[in-house]
Design an enzyme around this catalytic site. Structure first.
Site, short mmCIF file in Angstrom:
data_model
loop_
_atom_site.label_atom_id
_atom_site.label_comp_id
_atom_site.label_asym_id
_atom_site.label_seq_id
_atom_site.Cartn_x
_atom_site.Cartn_y
_atom_site.Cartn_z
N HIS A 178 47.03 49.83 40.04
CA HIS A 178 47.89 48.64 40.13
C HIS A 178 49.31 48.98 39.67
O HIS A 178 49.83 48.42 38.71
CB HIS A 178 47.30 47.51 39.28
CG HIS A 178 47.10 46.24 40.03
ND1 HIS A 178 46.21 46.12 41.07
CD2 HIS A 178 47.69 45.01 39.91
CE1 HIS A 178 46.24 44.89 41.55
NE2 HIS A 178 47.14 44.19 40.87
N GLY A 211 48.24 44.43 46.40
CA GLY A 211 47.21 44.20 47.42
C GLY A 211 47.69 44.58 48.80
O GLY A 211 46.99 45.28 49.55
N ARG A 212 48.88 44.11 49.17
CA ARG A 212 49.41 44.40 50.50
C ARG A 212 49.68 45.88 50.68
O ARG A 212 49.39 46.46 51.74
CB ARG A 212 50.69 43.58 50.73
CG ARG A 212 50.44 42.12 51.10
CD ARG A 212 51.63 41.24 50.81
NE ARG A 212 51.76 41.00 49.37
CZ ARG A 212 52.74 40.30 48.81
NH1 ARG A 212 53.70 39.78 49.58
NH2 ARG A 212 52.77 40.10 47.51
N TYR A 244 35.21 40.31 48.98
CA TYR A 244 36.13 41.45 48.88
C TYR A 244 36.56 41.65 47.43
O TYR A 244 36.47 42.76 46.88
CB TYR A 244 37.33 41.15 49.78
CG TYR A 244 38.54 42.06 49.66
CD1 TYR A 244 38.43 43.44 49.56
CD2 TYR A 244 39.83 41.50 49.68
CE1 TYR A 244 39.56 44.25 49.49
CE2 TYR A 244 40.96 42.30 49.61
CZ TYR A 244 40.82 43.67 49.51
OH TYR A 244 41.95 44.46 49.44
#
Length: 380
Positions: free
Chosen positions: A211, A218-219, A253
């Site tokens: 992260h 995320g993208r 997900y």
């Protein structure tokens, strides 16, 4: 008070990041994924990669994937603006208006695919993240843009009201990010010999575990996933509906990612889940190809008709909705809302579309409903 998870995150393990998986346990899922991949590639080749119909396939998949990858993060994009941005990226002259942040997302996704042979490095990832946030803000909040996060606070993914938050994930301290990303990128650029679907699954998981950015992880993580899949297929053509598949299974997900980010580093379950999603994404791609062929046949049948801009917009919306997808049919009132036109103009436009056979109608008077005239489609 925030609740914290009871088991360790994978980056806290002494063996991190030594991912392991059971090849035999994955065999069936990977075989299904390759079978579905072969089917969609075969159908695409049957259409013809240079054909106008396939250009429509690529356009439709692009629009759907851009919308979906943003929707996973809770962002609802204007589909018409996305379409305009995609058309501009594809070099279609009739592109309309779009916004900077949509253009930035499309640019990121395009670079990941079209330049899949170029090594991935920190500078490129930072430029991707910067493109997602023109002006340096996420909403109204200033964020660190174009660089890895450096703040001292914990990087947490949380939900819930202030004071009652639930911590879903805790990422490594910001001071560790440069070294963690250097290790990840070295692996990504040297792991071409691994099964491509397994590699894409691990790449996405590993990036999300680090992260590295304050926002946009995320993208960007899904762009890395797309790049890995393109490298496996040795093709930068967008033909898989992977983000659309993940968006439709958003809760599962996040649950699968969350489970894989904890435990002992065995990612067999995550890779199996990912491979199953890839199989379903290929099935959806086949459906997009079939729908694009229907659209292409529709426009070809009406090539001699000079539809105005309002009519084209309404027809595209009906065609995009697919067989039976435009619930309740098109009414004059809905036409006015879709096109922003007056009732008088809507009446003229709809009458013209009926006259040339682009639409068919059911009912009379104010109860009249209109349907796009595609043979075999349900008109209800």
């Amino acid at each position: 008070m925030a609740t914290s998870p009871g088991n360790a995150y994978v980056w806290q393990l002494p063996t991190w990041p030594a991912w392991t998986y059971d090849t035999q346990a994955l065999a069936d899922a990977l075989a299904r994924a390759r079978l579905q991949q072969g089917r969609v590639l075969g159908k695409a080749q049957a259409v013809g990669l240079a054909a106008d119909a396939f250009a429509q396939v690529v356009n439709d998949i692009w629009v759907g994937e851009v919308v979906a990858t943003a929707a996973i993060e809770g962002q609802q994009l204007d589909v018409e603006q996305v379409r305009s941005s995609v058309m501009r990226m594809l070099g279609i002259a009739s592109a309309g208006q779009s916004s900077r942040h949509i253009d930035g997302l499309v640019d990121v996704m395009q670079d990941a695919l079209h330049n899949y042979t170029v090594a991935l490095d920190a500078d490129r990832l930072c430029r991707w993240q910067s493109a997602l946030f023109p002006g340096g803000t996420s909403g109204i909040q200033h964020i660190e843009v174009g660089k890895f996060r450096s703040f001292s606070d914990a990087m947490q993914i949380v939900s819930g009201r202030p004071g009652h938050e639930q911590v879903h994930y805790l990422a490594p301290d910001s001071r560790r990010v440069p070294a963690e990303m250097a290790r990840f990128l070295a692996w990504f650029n040297a792991s071409g010999g691994e099964d491509g679907i397994v590699r894409a699954a691990i790449a996405h998981l590993w990036f999300e575990a680090i992260h590295p950015f304050e926002d946009g992880n995320g993208r960007i993580g899904r762009a890395i996933m797309d790049m890995a899949i393109a490298q496996d297929a040795r093709s930068g053509t967008r033909i898989y509906c992977m983000s659309h598949q993940l968006e439709q299974n958003r809760k599962a997900y996040y649950a699968a990612l969350n489970a894989a980010q904890r435990g002992d580093g065995d990612v067999t379950a995550w890779v199996r889940w990912f491979a199953d999603q890839f199989s379903e994404a290929c099935v959806k791609s086949e459906a997009v190809i079939d729908r694009a062929l229907e659209k292409a046949r529709f426009w070809a049948a009406h090539a001699a008709h000079r539809f105005n801009e309002r009519q084209c917009k309404a027809l595209r919306k009906l065609l995009d909705a697919g067989d039976g997808g435009f619930l309740g049919g098109l009414t004059a009132e809905k036409y006015c809302k879709i096109t922003g036109t007056s009732k008088a103009s809507a009446t003229r436009d709809l009458g013209d579309l009926l006259g040339n056979g682009a639409l068919i109608s059911r009912g009379i008077g104010k109860a009249t409903k209109y349907y796009v005239n595609v043979p075999g489609w349900r008109q209800e």
